[in-house]
Design a protein around this motif. Sequence first.
Motif, PDB file in Angstrom:
ATOM      1  N   PHE A  27      -9.759  -0.061  -3.419  1.00 32.76           N
ATOM      2  CA  PHE A  27      -9.587   1.149  -2.622  1.00 32.76           C
ATOM      3  C   PHE A  27      -8.481   2.012  -3.188  1.00 32.76           C
ATOM      4  CE2 PHE A  27      -7.213  -2.359  -0.734  1.00 32.76           C
ATOM      5  CZ  PHE A  27      -5.924  -1.853  -0.734  1.00 32.76           C
ATOM      6  N   LYS A  28      -8.414   3.227  -2.671  1.00 34.73           N
ATOM      7  CA  LYS A  28      -7.285   4.108  -2.944  1.00 34.73           C
ATOM      8  C   LYS A  28      -6.850   4.684  -1.607  1.00 34.73           C
ATOM      9  CE  LYS A  28     -10.162   8.112  -3.859  1.00 34.73           C
ATOM     10  NZ  LYS A  28     -10.516   9.189  -4.749  1.00 34.73           N
ATOM     11  N   LEU A  85      -7.798   4.176   3.831  1.00 34.56           N
ATOM     12  CA  LEU A  85      -8.141   3.735   2.486  1.00 34.56           C
ATOM     13  C   LEU A  85      -9.586   4.117   2.175  1.00 34.56           C
ATOM     14  CD1 LEU A  85      -6.701   0.125   2.823  1.00 34.56           C
ATOM     15  CD2 LEU A  85      -5.527   2.164   1.922  1.00 34.56           C
ATOM     16  N   GLY A  86      -9.810   4.711   1.016  1.00 38.65           N
ATOM     17  CA  GLY A  86     -11.163   5.036   0.562  1.00 38.65           C
ATOM     18  C   GLY A  86     -11.664   3.930  -0.345  1.00 38.65           C
ATOM     19  N   ILE A  87     -12.806   3.330  -0.009  1.00 32.72           N
ATOM     20  CA  ILE A  87     -13.369   2.248  -0.815  1.00 32.72           C
ATOM     21  C   ILE A  87     -13.955   2.828  -2.100  1.00 32.72           C
ATOM     22  CG2 ILE A  87     -15.137   0.444  -0.939  1.00 32.72           C
ATOM     23  CD1 ILE A  87     -14.864   0.150   2.114  1.00 32.72           C
ATOM     24  N   THR A  88     -13.536   2.261  -3.235  1.00 36.84           N
ATOM     25  CA  THR A  88     -14.054   2.719  -4.532  1.00 36.84           C
ATOM     26  C   THR A  88     -14.970   1.690  -5.188  1.00 36.84           C
ATOM     27  OG1 THR A  88     -12.087   1.887  -5.684  1.00 36.84           O
ATOM     28  CG2 THR A  88     -12.053   4.195  -4.953  1.00 36.84           C
ATOM     29  N   ASP A  89     -14.873   0.420  -4.796  1.00 36.03           N
ATOM     30  CA  ASP A  89     -15.723  -0.611  -5.387  1.00 36.03           C
ATOM     31  C   ASP A  89     -15.759  -1.823  -4.470  1.00 36.03           C
ATOM     32  OD1 ASP A  89     -17.326  -1.723  -7.543  1.00 36.03           O
ATOM     33  OD2 ASP A  89     -15.620  -3.020  -8.004  1.00 36.03           O
ATOM     34  N   VAL A  90     -16.888  -2.512  -4.456  1.00 33.05           N
ATOM     35  CA  VAL A  90     -17.046  -3.756  -3.703  1.00 33.05           C
ATOM     36  C   VAL A  90     -17.815  -4.725  -4.595  1.00 33.05           C
ATOM     37  CG1 VAL A  90     -18.041  -4.852  -1.657  1.00 33.05           C
ATOM     38  CG2 VAL A  90     -17.111  -2.539  -1.476  1.00 33.05           C
ATOM     39  N   GLN A 103     -19.026   0.065   1.796  1.00 29.94           N
ATOM     40  CA  GLN A 103     -19.420   0.275   0.407  1.00 29.94           C
ATOM     41  C   GLN A 103     -18.629   1.443  -0.154  1.00 29.94           C
ATOM     42  OE1 GLN A 103     -23.585   1.080   0.703  1.00 29.94           O
ATOM     43  NE2 GLN A 103     -23.314   2.931   1.890  1.00 29.94           N
ATOM     44  N   PRO A 104     -18.679   1.658  -1.473  1.00 29.44           N
ATOM     45  CA  PRO A 104     -17.949   2.798  -2.036  1.00 29.44           C
ATOM     46  C   PRO A 104     -18.278   4.093  -1.300  1.00 29.44           C
ATOM     47  CG  PRO A 104     -18.721   1.398  -3.800  1.00 29.44           C
ATOM     48  CD  PRO A 104     -19.341   0.866  -2.522  1.00 29.44           C
ATOM     49  N   VAL A 140       0.844  -1.202   0.000  1.00 30.19           N
ATOM     50  CA  VAL A 140       0.000   0.000   0.000  1.00 30.19           C
ATOM     51  C   VAL A 140       0.876   1.247   0.000  1.00 30.19           C
ATOM     52  CG1 VAL A 140      -1.625   1.387   1.353  1.00 30.19           C
ATOM     53  CG2 VAL A 140      -2.023  -1.060   1.075  1.00 30.19           C
ATOM     54  N   LEU A 141       1.880   1.265   0.870  1.00 34.46           N
ATOM     55  CA  LEU A 141       2.766   2.424   0.964  1.00 34.46           C
ATOM     56  C   LEU A 141       3.514   2.671  -0.345  1.00 34.46           C
ATOM     57  CD1 LEU A 141       4.193   1.936   4.567  1.00 34.46           C
ATOM     58  CD2 LEU A 141       2.525   3.651   3.809  1.00 34.46           C
ATOM     59  N   ALA A 142       3.823   1.597  -1.075  1.00 29.86           N
ATOM     60  CA  ALA A 142       4.532   1.724  -2.355  1.00 29.86           C
ATOM     61  C   ALA A 142       3.589   2.031  -3.510  1.00 29.86           C
ATOM     62  CB  ALA A 142       5.301   0.435  -2.649  1.00 29.86           C
ATOM     63  N   GLY A 143       2.291   2.091  -3.231  1.00 25.59           N
ATOM     64  CA  GLY A 143       1.318   2.368  -4.285  1.00 25.59           C
ATOM     65  C   GLY A 143       1.017   1.163  -5.156  1.00 25.59           C
ATOM     66  N   GLN A 144       1.391  -0.041  -4.727  1.00 22.66           N
ATOM     67  CA  GLN A 144       1.193  -1.251  -5.520  1.00 22.66           C
ATOM     68  C   GLN A 144      -0.096  -1.984  -5.190  1.00 22.66           C
ATOM     69  OE1 GLN A 144       4.824  -3.212  -4.381  1.00 22.66           O
ATOM     70  NE2 GLN A 144       5.796  -2.701  -6.332  1.00 22.66           N
ATOM     71  N   LYS A 145      -0.612  -1.843  -3.972  1.00 23.54           N
ATOM     72  CA  LYS A 145      -1.797  -2.587  -3.558  1.00 23.54           C
ATOM     73  C   LYS A 145      -3.009  -1.674  -3.537  1.00 23.54           C
ATOM     74  CE  LYS A 145      -3.543  -5.671   0.025  1.00 23.54           C
ATOM     75  NZ  LYS A 145      -3.894  -6.756  -0.891  1.00 23.54           N
ATOM     76  N   THR A 146      -4.012  -2.021  -4.337  1.00 18.96           N
ATOM     77  CA  THR A 146      -5.257  -1.242  -4.381  1.00 18.96           C
ATOM     78  C   THR A 146      -6.478  -2.139  -4.281  1.00 18.96           C
ATOM     79  OG1 THR A 146      -5.257  -1.295  -6.798  1.00 18.96           O
ATOM     80  CG2 THR A 146      -4.223   0.629  -5.735  1.00 18.96           C
ATOM     81  N   GLN A 147      -6.282  -3.412  -3.948  1.00 20.38           N
ATOM     82  CA  GLN A 147      -7.390  -4.350  -3.751  1.00 20.38           C
ATOM     83  C   GLN A 147      -7.054  -5.282  -2.612  1.00 20.38           C
ATOM     84  OE1 GLN A 147      -8.334  -6.729  -7.171  1.00 20.38           O
ATOM     85  NE2 GLN A 147      -9.371  -5.054  -8.235  1.00 20.38           N
ATOM     86  N   THR A 148      -8.114  -5.830  -2.008  1.00 21.92           N
ATOM     87  CA  THR A 148      -7.938  -6.901  -1.043  1.00 21.92           C
ATOM     88  C   THR A 148      -9.110  -7.843  -1.176  1.00 21.92           C
ATOM     89  OG1 THR A 148      -7.391  -7.439   1.253  1.00 21.92           O
ATOM     90  CG2 THR A 148      -9.074  -5.733   0.921  1.00 21.92           C
ATOM     91  N   ARG A 149      -8.867  -9.124  -1.016  1.00 22.31           N
ATOM     92  CA  ARG A 149      -9.912 -10.137  -1.056  1.00 22.31           C
ATOM     93  C   ARG A 149     -10.012 -10.773   0.316  1.00 22.31           C
ATOM     94  NH1 ARG A 149      -8.598  -9.361  -5.987  1.00 22.31           N
ATOM     95  NH2 ARG A 149      -9.910  -9.952  -7.746  1.00 22.31           N
ATOM     96  N   ARG A 150     -11.246 -10.951   0.781  1.00 27.50           N
ATOM     97  CA  ARG A 150     -11.484 -11.553   2.087  1.00 27.50           C
ATOM     98  C   ARG A 150     -12.662 -12.519   1.983  1.00 27.50           C
ATOM     99  NH1 ARG A 150      -8.418  -8.314   5.913  1.00 27.50           N
ATOM    100  NH2 ARG A 150      -6.934  -7.345   4.501  1.00 27.50           N
ATOM    101  N   PRO A 151     -12.512 -13.737   2.541  1.00 26.31           N
ATOM    102  CA  PRO A 151     -13.626 -14.686   2.487  1.00 26.31           C
ATOM    103  C   PRO A 151     -14.620 -14.408   3.610  1.00 26.31           C
ATOM    104  CG  PRO A 151     -11.754 -15.702   3.537  1.00 26.31           C
ATOM    105  CD  PRO A 151     -11.327 -14.307   3.140  1.00 26.31           C
ATOM    106  N   LYS A 152     -15.762 -13.823   3.287  1.00 21.75           N
ATOM    107  CA  LYS A 152     -16.782 -13.499   4.277  1.00 21.75           C
ATOM    108  C   LYS A 152     -18.152 -13.748   3.683  1.00 21.75           C
ATOM    109  CE  LYS A 152     -14.031 -11.776   7.419  1.00 21.75           C
ATOM    110  NZ  LYS A 152     -13.893 -12.280   8.762  1.00 21.75           N
ATOM    111  N   PHE A 153     -19.130 -13.966   4.553  1.00 24.35           N
ATOM    112  CA  PHE A 153     -20.488 -14.194   4.077  1.00 24.35           C
ATOM    113  C   PHE A 153     -21.202 -12.883   3.759  1.00 24.35           C
ATOM    114  CE2 PHE A 153     -19.433 -17.996   6.512  1.00 24.35           C
ATOM    115  CZ  PHE A 153     -19.636 -18.942   5.532  1.00 24.35           C
ATOM    116  N   ARG A 154     -20.922 -11.843   4.468  1.00 25.91           N
ATOM    117  CA  ARG A 154     -21.443 -10.510   4.132  1.00 25.91           C
ATOM    118  C   ARG A 154     -20.280  -9.544   4.245  1.00 25.91           C
ATOM    119  NH1 ARG A 154     -22.232  -7.140   8.328  1.00 25.91           N
ATOM    120  NH2 ARG A 154     -21.983  -8.037  10.377  1.00 25.91           N
ATOM    121  N   CYS A 155     -20.328  -8.471   3.481  1.00 26.01           N
ATOM    122  CA  CYS A 155     -19.179  -7.573   3.448  1.00 26.01           C
ATOM    123  C   CYS A 155     -19.157  -6.677   4.685  1.00 26.01           C
ATOM    124  CB  CYS A 155     -19.188  -6.716   2.180  1.00 26.01           C
ATOM    125  SG  CYS A 155     -17.669  -5.748   2.010  1.00 26.01           S
TER     126      CYS A 155
END
Length: 167
Positions: A156-157, A90-95, A35-36, A16-31
């Motif tokens: 996210f961003k 982190l600001g959520i941009t899409d889910v 939301q954005p 994230v600090l290097a600007g390389q990570k803008t997504q994360t995946r997590r196994p959950k039943f509800r988010c």
Amino acid sequence: MKERPILFNGDMVRAVLAGQKTQTRRPKFRCPYGQPGDRLWVRETFAYAQDGTVVYRASMVGSPWDAITRRAITWHPSIHMPRAICRIILGITDVRVERVQDIHEEDAIAEGIDPRKLSYLSGERAVTKFSVLWNSLYAADGLGWDVNPWAWVVTFKRVENQKCPKN
């Protein structure tokens, strides 16, 4: 807009600090991440230095002080990090929801896989590296890559926040 905490390991924080990570995946039943428009504050491993300043483990890995601080500082797990000392918002941009194996090469890179470290001559792909990462995090819980579980994909961003200390 709501804010929620999210746990990231050292590799994720560095990406994230290097600007390389803008997504994360997590196994959950509800988010549970929102939301954005909502924000996440990153919890990470930390310590208090002798002078009372906050030291972040992810920033120490590979530094000249790494071996010294590993022994001399009492590290606190990310789950215990208070909001007041967070440094990453982190600001959520899409889910969205998808099966973990449906990840594309670009999304694996957005997960923080460094394409410069791939051996393209041997056919190595970012998705393959991501599958190894996924298994290291979730296989012990029965949610490994081969199970192909449904996962929340949170894009996210990184955003600046006046309440977090500057780096």
